[in-house]
Scaffold this motif. Structure first.
Motif, mmCIF file in Angstrom:
data_model
loop_
_atom_site.group_PDB
_atom_site.id
_atom_site.type_symbol
_atom_site.label_atom_id
_atom_site.label_comp_id
_atom_site.label_asym_id
_atom_site.label_seq_id
_atom_site.Cartn_x
_atom_site.Cartn_y
_atom_site.Cartn_z
ATOM 1 N N UNK A 1 0.831 -1.203 0.000
ATOM 2 C CA UNK A 1 0.000 0.000 0.000
ATOM 3 C C UNK A 1 0.868 1.257 0.000
ATOM 4 N N UNK A 2 1.983 1.209 0.711
ATOM 5 C CA UNK A 2 2.893 2.360 0.732
ATOM 6 C C UNK A 2 3.513 2.587 -0.650
ATOM 7 N N UNK A 3 3.865 1.510 -1.341
ATOM 8 C CA UNK A 3 4.399 1.655 -2.708
ATOM 9 C C UNK A 3 3.349 2.260 -3.644
ATOM 10 N N UNK B 1 0.881 4.225 -2.732
ATOM 11 C CA UNK B 1 0.744 5.621 -2.334
ATOM 12 C C UNK B 1 1.903 6.448 -2.874
ATOM 13 N N UNK B 2 3.091 5.892 -2.845
ATOM 14 C CA UNK B 2 4.273 6.585 -3.372
ATOM 15 C C UNK B 2 4.158 6.797 -4.885
ATOM 16 N N UNK B 3 3.687 5.783 -5.584
ATOM 17 C CA UNK B 3 3.495 5.902 -7.035
ATOM 18 C C UNK B 3 2.425 6.942 -7.356
ATOM 19 N N UNK B 4 1.382 6.976 -6.549
ATOM 20 C CA UNK B 4 0.330 7.978 -6.734
ATOM 21 C C UNK B 4 0.890 9.375 -6.510
ATOM 22 N N UNK C 1 -7.640 11.766 -7.903
ATOM 23 C CA UNK C 1 -6.322 11.648 -7.273
ATOM 24 C C UNK C 1 -6.445 11.808 -5.754
ATOM 25 N N UNK C 2 -7.269 12.742 -5.320
ATOM 26 C CA UNK C 2 -7.476 12.935 -3.888
ATOM 27 C C UNK C 2 -8.169 11.714 -3.278
ATOM 28 N N UNK C 3 -9.160 11.170 -3.973
ATOM 29 C CA UNK C 3 -9.878 10.006 -3.469
ATOM 30 C C UNK C 3 -8.938 8.817 -3.299
ATOM 31 N N UNK C 4 -8.093 8.583 -4.293
ATOM 32 C CA UNK C 4 -7.150 7.460 -4.231
ATOM 33 C C UNK C 4 -6.152 7.658 -3.097
ATOM 34 N N UNK D 1 -4.266 5.939 2.198
ATOM 35 C CA UNK D 1 -3.863 6.326 3.547
ATOM 36 C C UNK D 1 -4.731 5.614 4.587
ATOM 37 N N UNK D 2 -6.024 5.515 4.327
ATOM 38 C CA UNK D 2 -6.915 4.793 5.232
ATOM 39 C C UNK D 2 -6.548 3.310 5.308
#
Length: 67
Positions: A15-17, A19-22, A49-52, A57-58
């Motif tokens: 999930x962190x990867x 988020x980093x890609x996003x 983009x904000x929703x993703x 993060x959740x």
């Protein structure tokens, strides 16, 4: 217990990867893409983009609570 923690750790990393890609897309590629779009589509892209970002993060927070 150890295998479940390993599973959760791997999902947090994944999930962190994502988020980093996003983040990288929003910071570097999205401005280039938005230059070619009309304002309505730009708004939709920003909203998505904000929703993703919020959802990822959740997810990370939920996995951390499961640890």
């Amino acid at each position: 217990m150890s295998s479940s923690v390993t599973f959760i750790d791997s999902k947090i990393d994944e999930a962190h990867r994502l988020l980093s890609a996003t983040h990288d897309y929003i910071k570097w590629q999205a401005p280039k893409d938005m230059n070619k779009m009309d304002p309505h589509v730009t708004f939709l892209l920003s909203s998505e983009a904000m929703r993703v970002t919020v959802r990822l993060t959740q997810i990370i927070a939920w996995f951390m609570l499961q640890k």
